[in-house]
Design an enzyme around this catalytic site. Structure first.
Site, PDB file in Angstrom:
ATOM      1  N   HIS A   1      54.741  -2.881 -46.206  1.00  0.00           N
ATOM      2  CA  HIS A   1      54.349  -1.722 -47.008  1.00  0.00           C
ATOM      3  C   HIS A   1      55.555  -0.970 -47.590  1.00  0.00           C
ATOM      4  CE1 HIS A   1      50.616  -2.662 -45.252  1.00  0.00           C
ATOM      5  NE2 HIS A   1      50.775  -2.009 -44.136  1.00  0.00           N
TER       6      HIS A   1
ATOM      7  N   HIS B   1      47.583  -3.918 -48.425  1.00  0.00           N
ATOM      8  CA  HIS B   1      46.619  -2.951 -48.968  1.00  0.00           C
ATOM      9  C   HIS B   1      47.313  -1.730 -49.574  1.00  0.00           C
ATOM     10  CE1 HIS B   1      47.020  -1.184 -44.931  1.00  0.00           C
ATOM     11  NE2 HIS B   1      46.737  -0.058 -45.525  1.00  0.00           N
TER      12      HIS B   1
ATOM     13  N   ASP C   1      55.507  -4.042 -38.647  1.00  0.00           N
ATOM     14  CA  ASP C   1      54.199  -3.491 -39.004  1.00  0.00           C
ATOM     15  C   ASP C   1      54.238  -2.717 -40.327  1.00  0.00           C
ATOM     16  OD1 ASP C   1      51.458  -3.207 -38.140  1.00  0.00           O
ATOM     17  OD2 ASP C   1      51.863  -1.070 -37.897  1.00  0.00           O
TER      18      ASP C   1
ATOM     19  N   LYS D   1      47.161  -9.488 -43.643  1.00  0.00           N
ATOM     20  CA  LYS D   1      48.426  -9.359 -42.935  1.00  0.00           C
ATOM     21  C   LYS D   1      48.182  -9.499 -41.433  1.00  0.00           C
ATOM     22  CE  LYS D   1      49.460  -4.802 -41.322  1.00  0.00           C
ATOM     23  NZ  LYS D   1      50.254  -3.610 -41.297  1.00  0.00           N
TER      24      LYS D   1
HETATM   25  P1  NAP Z   1      38.645  -8.578 -35.167  1.00  0.00           P
HETATM   26  O1  NAP Z   1      37.875  -7.309 -35.147  1.00  0.00           O
HETATM   27  O2  NAP Z   1      39.175  -9.127 -33.882  1.00  0.00           O
HETATM   28  O3  NAP Z   1      37.719  -9.672 -35.856  1.00  0.00           O
HETATM   29  C1  NAP Z   1      38.061 -11.018 -35.857  1.00  0.00           C
HETATM   30  C2  NAP Z   1      36.973 -11.800 -36.556  1.00  0.00           C
HETATM   31  O4  NAP Z   1      37.306 -13.180 -36.492  1.00  0.00           O
HETATM   32  C3  NAP Z   1      35.611 -11.645 -35.928  1.00  0.00           C
HETATM   33  O5  NAP Z   1      34.643 -11.610 -36.959  1.00  0.00           O
HETATM   34  C4  NAP Z   1      35.464 -12.914 -35.124  1.00  0.00           C
HETATM   35  O6  NAP Z   1      34.101 -13.173 -35.009  1.00  0.00           O
HETATM   36  C5  NAP Z   1      36.176 -13.901 -36.035  1.00  0.00           C
HETATM   37  N1  NAP Z   1      36.674 -15.094 -35.330  1.00  0.00           N
HETATM   38  C6  NAP Z   1      37.442 -15.146 -34.225  1.00  0.00           C
HETATM   39  N2  NAP Z   1      37.698 -16.429 -33.890  1.00  0.00           N
HETATM   40  C7  NAP Z   1      37.089 -17.182 -34.815  1.00  0.00           C
HETATM   41  C8  NAP Z   1      36.971 -18.579 -35.011  1.00  0.00           C
HETATM   42  N3  NAP Z   1      37.534 -19.458 -34.188  1.00  0.00           N
HETATM   43  N4  NAP Z   1      36.265 -19.016 -36.066  1.00  0.00           N
HETATM   44  C9  NAP Z   1      35.669 -18.154 -36.924  1.00  0.00           C
HETATM   45  N5  NAP Z   1      35.736 -16.817 -36.791  1.00  0.00           N
HETATM   46  C10 NAP Z   1      36.430 -16.345 -35.737  1.00  0.00           C
HETATM   47  O7  NAP Z   1      39.890  -8.495 -36.142  1.00  0.00           O
HETATM   48  P2  NAP Z   1      40.068  -7.545 -37.421  1.00  0.00           P
HETATM   49  O8  NAP Z   1      40.652  -6.256 -36.960  1.00  0.00           O
HETATM   50  O9  NAP Z   1      38.816  -7.527 -38.207  1.00  0.00           O
HETATM   51  O10 NAP Z   1      41.233  -8.290 -38.220  1.00  0.00           O
HETATM   52  C11 NAP Z   1      41.019  -9.437 -39.009  1.00  0.00           C
HETATM   53  C12 NAP Z   1      42.311  -9.780 -39.748  1.00  0.00           C
HETATM   54  O11 NAP Z   1      42.675  -8.675 -40.562  1.00  0.00           O
HETATM   55  C13 NAP Z   1      43.515 -10.025 -38.847  1.00  0.00           C
HETATM   56  O12 NAP Z   1      44.358 -10.970 -39.470  1.00  0.00           O
HETATM   57  C14 NAP Z   1      44.227  -8.676 -38.822  1.00  0.00           C
HETATM   58  O13 NAP Z   1      45.604  -8.800 -38.555  1.00  0.00           O
HETATM   59  C15 NAP Z   1      43.985  -8.220 -40.243  1.00  0.00           C
HETATM   60  N6  NAP Z   1      44.045  -6.766 -40.435  1.00  0.00           N
HETATM   61  C16 NAP Z   1      43.139  -5.942 -39.825  1.00  0.00           C
HETATM   62  C17 NAP Z   1      43.194  -4.575 -40.048  1.00  0.00           C
HETATM   63  C18 NAP Z   1      42.208  -3.639 -39.414  1.00  0.00           C
HETATM   64  O14 NAP Z   1      42.274  -2.440 -39.745  1.00  0.00           O
HETATM   65  N7  NAP Z   1      41.302  -4.092 -38.578  1.00  0.00           N
HETATM   66  C19 NAP Z   1      44.183  -4.042 -40.886  1.00  0.00           C
HETATM   67  C20 NAP Z   1      45.083  -4.898 -41.503  1.00  0.00           C
HETATM   68  C21 NAP Z   1      44.995  -6.257 -41.276  1.00  0.00           C
HETATM   69  P3  NAP Z   1      33.425 -14.083 -33.875  1.00  0.00           P
HETATM   70  O15 NAP Z   1      33.929 -13.602 -32.551  1.00  0.00           O
HETATM   71  O16 NAP Z   1      31.971 -13.873 -34.107  1.00  0.00           O
HETATM   72  O17 NAP Z   1      33.861 -15.474 -34.177  1.00  0.00           O
END
Ligand code: NAP
Length: 483
Positions: free
Chosen positions: A239, A177, A234, A147
């Site tokens: 949810h 989730h 959100d 999401k």
């Molecule tokens: P994050 O911490 O900012 O991580 C983003 C990831 O994407 C990093 O591994 C980054 O690694 C990679 N990335 C960025 N640009 C890229 C590119 N051009 N090519 C390949 N990889 C790339 O974000 P996150 O919180 O893990 O969230 C990831 C997704 O899950 C998002 O869609 C978010 O909305 C969703 N989400 C997250 C949560 C949460 O609790 N965190 C909850 C619900 C949904 P590099 O910089 O090494 O490329």
């Protein structure tokens, strides 16, 4: 009670965004726990991918640290050492060409292929396209999409169309989730595996339903993301909509992905437009310990809501005349998620003035202390006539299920295993997401067109006063928010 763990088939799972927060906090610790439970074959591969340049060994070190932190194991735990052997890493930029051939070369012909898009949604199209152009979007592969799935109907539709160019609907797993939470699935068990509730589950016997998702945390740390979404995007569109669907839907003919999702879709399509007078938006104020919503997002003029309460009506035979009240917010009094079904009062009391029967109430607690509470009337003990008193029939799943209830799998564990099994029941279908946006868009548009500001509420309270009035107007009361 001994839980049955059925191992999944051998798989290659690629996690795009494997260096990110979600992968480190949820996905990889969840996979580790399933490995420990004996559900993941030792021959499976989990391949991390992101732009960061590192080799397999460096990736394993980073994942080991994340699992030590989030799964509560020691660094030298032999199960962790064993799990790390499944891991590999390929440096890939979703928008570039490097690394794709290497990734394709690592995928085994005879294993299930799954690709988890744990990156910003703006990269989903690039990933899908490159997987296809490198021969990895074959008929049996699956993609898992995080999401938010769009921010309105137009963007969700565009995203669906982009993915559909390379993957069929039965290959796309859109994560919500909440659907992976054990108690949310229990809603279906309670409704459809018991004869007790279903005959009463309609407007004739249910006065109203309250769905509450209250958080104590604010938006600090993710203010700039949240300020573009607000509670409606959100929480409500995804949810809370899913919870509403599971409570309101007709019994599916079978516990089968499309049968369940067809019934949920019918509920969403039957939702009436919500009048502005039936919605209250709020923003939390600061207190001694922390800033206000406006401080946290760094914009004194923001009109984005950190709290929303609304009265929702479902136009169908089953629910005509029974309102569903939804509320969700941040920096509230307690962290709690629950669904309360308030039944109507008995049509006639045979008891004199010794305490009229009160309405029965069924509360399903999603967190904390998952369980159910049914309020029933009994006779107050002792001599002196027939006095009535309402008491709870209270059940905590953890107590009722013993050790197994104490160790319920995290939502991500369950959902990832379902992806490998090819079971889409707990994932949102494309038309479901679009229908949810089609209902939400006018609510958002009418707010954006208005000049109103959200109502302020004290951090640590139950939300704005106006939300109380939304209920009082109908001669009803919100349940108290408490953990
Ligand atoms: P994050 O911490 O900012 O991580 C983003 C990831 O994407 C990093 O591994 C980054 O690694 C990679 N990335 C960025 N640009 C890229 C590119 N051009 N090519 C390949 N990889 C790339 O974000 P996150 O919180 O893990 O969230 C990831 C997704 O899950 C998002 O869609 C978010 O909305 C969703 N989400 C997250 C949560 C949460 O609790 N965190 C909850 C619900 C949904 P590099 O910089 O090494 O490329």
């Amino acid at each position: 009670m001994v839980s049955r763990v059925i191992p999944v088939d051998d798989f290659d799972l690629v996690i795009f965004g494997a260096t990110g927060d979600l992968a480190h906090r949820k996905i990889l610790p969840g996979l580790f726990r399933r490995f420990v439970a004996g559900q993941i074959p030792e021959t499976s591969q989990i391949i991390g991918a992101a732009r960061t340049q590192q080799d397999d060994a460096q990736f394993r070190d980073a994942v080991a640290a994340a699992i030590v932190e989030h799964a509560g194991v020691k660094k030298n735990d032999p199960r962790l050492v064993q799990f790390l052997k499944l891991l590999g890493y390929v440096a890939i930029d979703a928008t570039g060409q490097g690394g794709w051939k290497e990734l394709a070369g690592r995928m085994r012909a005879d294993a299930i292929h799954a690709f988890y898009f744990s990156v910003a949604p703006s990269l989903f199209g690039d990933l899908a396209e490159r997987l296809a152009s490198h021969g990895m979007a074959h008929g049996d592969s699956r993609i898992v999409v995080e999401k938010p799935f769009g921010r309105d109907l137009a963007s969700a539709r565009a995203l669906n169309q982009t993915l559909a160019q390379h993957f069929d609907e039965d290959q796309v797993y859109r994560i919500d989730h909440y659907l992976g939470k054990e108690t949310v699935q229990n809603l279906m068990a309670v409704r459809f595996a018991n004869i007790l509730f279903e005959p009463l589950w309609n407007a004739q016997y249910v006065d109203h339903v309250q769905i509450t998702v209250a958080e104590t945390v604010g938006v600090v740390g993710r203010g700039s993301y949240y300020d573009k979404s607000g509670a409606i995007r959100d929480m409500v569109q995804n949810h809370m909509m899913q919870l509403l669907c599971l409570i309101a839907m007709e019994p599916p003919y079978h516990f089968d992905p499309d049968a369940v999702r067809d019934e949920k879709l019918k509920v969403i399509r039957a939702l009436e437009p919500v009048e502005p007078a039936d919605i209250v938006r709020g923003q939390y104020e600061g207190d001694d310990g922390a800033g206000s919503y406006l401080d946290d997002v760094g914009d004194p003029d923001s009109r984005t809501e950190s709290y929303i309460a609304m009265k929702v009506r479902i136009s169908n035979w089953r629910w005509q005349g029974t309102p569903f009240y939804l509320r969700t917010g941040k920096r509230l009094r307690a962290r709690t998620s629950e669904i309360a079904i308030t039944f109507k009062e008995p049509p006639h009391s045979i008891f004199d003035d010794t305490g009229a029967p009160k309405a029965n109430e069924l509360v399903i607690r999603l967190q904390p202390n998952e369980g159910m509470n049914l309020k029933v009337m009994i006779k107050e003990p002792g001599p002196g006539g027939m006095r009535l008193v309402q008491v709870p029939l209270d059940m905590s799943f953890a107590d009722a299920l013993g050790a197994e209830g104490q160790d319920m799998p995290d939502a991500y564990e369950r959902l990832i295993m379902d992806v490998i099994r090819g079971n889409q029941t707990l994932f949102m279908r494309g038309d479901e997401v679009e229908a949810a946006w089609a209902w939400t868009d006018p609510i958002i548009d009418s707010w954006e067109d208005s000049k109103r500001r959200p109502e302020p509420y004290d951090a640590g309270s139950s939300g704005p006063e106006e939300a109380l009035r939304l209920m009082h107007r109908d001669n009803r009361r919100w349940r108290e928010i408490r953990a």
